[in-house]
Scaffold this active site. Structure first.
Site, PDB file in Angstrom:
ATOM      1  N   LYS A  63       0.854  -1.184   0.000  1.00  0.00           N
ATOM      2  CA  LYS A  63       0.000   0.000   0.000  1.00  0.00           C
ATOM      3  C   LYS A  63       0.891   1.235   0.000  1.00  0.00           C
ATOM      4  O   LYS A  63       1.637   1.467   0.948  1.00  0.00           O
ATOM      5  CB  LYS A  63      -0.940   0.008   1.215  1.00  0.00           C
ATOM      6  CG  LYS A  63      -1.922   1.186   1.192  1.00  0.00           C
ATOM      7  CD  LYS A  63      -3.019   1.001   2.236  1.00  0.00           C
ATOM      8  CE  LYS A  63      -3.959   2.203   2.252  1.00  0.00           C
ATOM      9  NZ  LYS A  63      -3.875   2.969   3.499  1.00  0.00           N
ATOM     10  N   HIS A  91      -5.249   3.803  14.689  1.00  0.00           N
ATOM     11  CA  HIS A  91      -5.713   2.444  14.398  1.00  0.00           C
ATOM     12  C   HIS A  91      -4.592   1.454  14.684  1.00  0.00           C
ATOM     13  O   HIS A  91      -3.421   1.841  14.773  1.00  0.00           O
ATOM     14  CB  HIS A  91      -6.127   2.319  12.915  1.00  0.00           C
ATOM     15  CG  HIS A  91      -4.960   2.408  11.976  1.00  0.00           C
ATOM     16  ND1 HIS A  91      -4.294   3.594  11.738  1.00  0.00           N
ATOM     17  CD2 HIS A  91      -4.311   1.468  11.243  1.00  0.00           C
ATOM     18  CE1 HIS A  91      -3.295   3.373  10.895  1.00  0.00           C
ATOM     19  NE2 HIS A  91      -3.275   2.086  10.579  1.00  0.00           N
ATOM     20  N   ASP A 123      -3.022  -2.167  12.945  1.00  0.00           N
ATOM     21  CA  ASP A 123      -3.084  -2.885  11.665  1.00  0.00           C
ATOM     22  C   ASP A 123      -3.652  -4.283  11.885  1.00  0.00           C
ATOM     23  O   ASP A 123      -3.315  -4.938  12.869  1.00  0.00           O
ATOM     24  CB  ASP A 123      -1.682  -3.013  11.052  1.00  0.00           C
ATOM     25  CG  ASP A 123      -1.131  -1.677  10.557  1.00  0.00           C
ATOM     26  OD1 ASP A 123      -1.917  -0.711  10.482  1.00  0.00           O
ATOM     27  OD2 ASP A 123       0.069  -1.617  10.250  1.00  0.00           O
ATOM     28  N   HIS A 146      -1.402   3.513  16.133  1.00  0.00           N
ATOM     29  CA  HIS A 146      -0.605   4.550  15.491  1.00  0.00           C
ATOM     30  C   HIS A 146      -1.477   5.415  14.595  1.00  0.00           C
ATOM     31  O   HIS A 146      -2.615   5.062  14.290  1.00  0.00           O
ATOM     32  CB  HIS A 146       0.559   3.940  14.694  1.00  0.00           C
ATOM     33  CG  HIS A 146       0.136   2.944  13.655  1.00  0.00           C
ATOM     34  ND1 HIS A 146      -0.294   1.668  13.977  1.00  0.00           N
ATOM     35  CD2 HIS A 146       0.090   3.008  12.307  1.00  0.00           C
ATOM     36  CE1 HIS A 146      -0.594   1.001  12.865  1.00  0.00           C
ATOM     37  NE2 HIS A 146      -0.384   1.799  11.844  1.00  0.00           N
TER      38      HIS A 146
END
Length: 331
Positions: free
Chosen positions: A198, A217, A219, A273
């Site tokens: 990404k 959020h 991961d 993070h």
């Protein structure tokens, strides 16, 4: 419906941030500043094996995040990866739209804007390009950029390095749990582990103190291995504060993701993070997600459980986990 691209908005010369990008007050960077004087763990892979195991296990437990150096990836390859990604985003809007994804119909690969909307319907100041790099059965080169022409060659070379580094990290993290080196890799799917690229592109933002590039959020991956450009913005949540991560050329930024937290039964921490944006400069990062195949069942490793250590997480397929995370349903 064509999504409005953040890069196109930014190029239009805004003086103030459109309302849909203004975060709630408690999330705004000016109201939630990072603390000074704290640095994230930095680990050289050239140290003796036992030292590396201990440092990585400690960082994964206390932070869920660390930087690695002496990893054997050539600086020139990292530089070329950044160049081909930047060149894609410098193409005309029309050329980029030829690669547009459509998350609503499950077509996640390609060029996109905002993967998730949160409950307040606030948007993130980011465009991205997403595609699989491995295993070969998941790779669809027709969704990869044709321009710049070197994109495929560079990305395939980088993928080989990511597979090698993933093997190394999962072995070290397994040994850090007191297990055999191959346990975590096989628990995540072995040779069927999926590798996703990404490219995150955060254009200059007229009021960066009110916006976020990516909201806070964790991961959902097993691991995330990231390289940024030299524009800072990444922040980690540690002991009740945000901690800014400084740019270190050619280091790899490693995040522990949710699947490793589950497998380790919480011994390793999936790090919360976020990413801030910049008024003058474009921030970019190249995030590689190491994820299990959708049908793989992930739960706490039986070897880590006993009467004193009960399972803290339920076991479910990665597909089920992903569905719940995307839809904000408790796990």
């Amino acid at each position: 419906m064509i999504a409005e691209r953040v890069q196109a908005l930014a190029l239009g010369g805004l003086n103030e941030l459109p309302t849909q990008f203004i975060r709630p007050a408690h999330e705004q960077p000016e109201n939630s500043k990072a603390i000074d004087g704290v640095t994230v763990p930095l680990i050289s892979l050239s140290q003796p094996h036992n030292v590396v195991i201990n440092e990585i296990a400690k960082a994964a437990h206390e932070w869920g995040f660390f930087l690695i150096t002496d990893h054997g990836i050539s600086p020139s390859l990292i530089q070329r990866l950044k160049e081909v990604g930047q060149e894609f985003f410098e193409l005309s809007q029309e050329e980029k739209e030829a690669y547009a994804n459509d998350a609503a119909t499950g077509k996640f690969e390609g060029y996109g804007t905002k993967m998730t909307k949160n409950l307040e319907e606030k948007l993130e100041w980011i465009d991205y390009f997403f595609h699989f790099m491995a295993p070969p059965s998941k790779v669809n080169h027709s969704v990869w950029p044709k321009n710049p022409p070197a994109y495929r060659e560079v990305t395939e070379e980088y993928n080989k390095e990511m597979l090698r580094i993933t093997d190394t990290l999962l072995q070290l993290l397994s040994e850090g749990l007191g297990l055999e080196g191959k346990v975590l890799k096989s628990s995540l799917g072995g040779e069927e582990i999926e590798v996703e690229m990404k490219i995150n592109m955060y254009p200059p933002c007229p009021q960066p103190e009110l916006a976020l590039g990516v909201e806070a959020h964790t991961d959902m991956s097993g691991l995330t291995i990231l390289v940024p450009n030299d524009v800072p913005g990444l922040q980690m949540w540690k002991d009740g504060n945000w901690v800014a991560v400084n740019y270190l050329p050619n280091a790899l930024f490693v995040h522990v993701g949710d699947q490793l937290e589950v497998l380790s039964n919480g011994k390793y921490k999936s790090v919360l993070h976020r990413s801030l944006v910049n008024k003058e400069r474009t921030r970019m990062s190249w995030a590689v997600f190491i994820v299990p195949p959708l049908e793989k069942k992930i739960g706490p490793l039986p070897e880590l459980l006993d009467d004193q250590n009960q399972a803290k997480f339920s076991t479910k397929t990665y597909a089920e986990y992903r569905h719940r995370k995307f839809n904000k349903i408790p796990q």
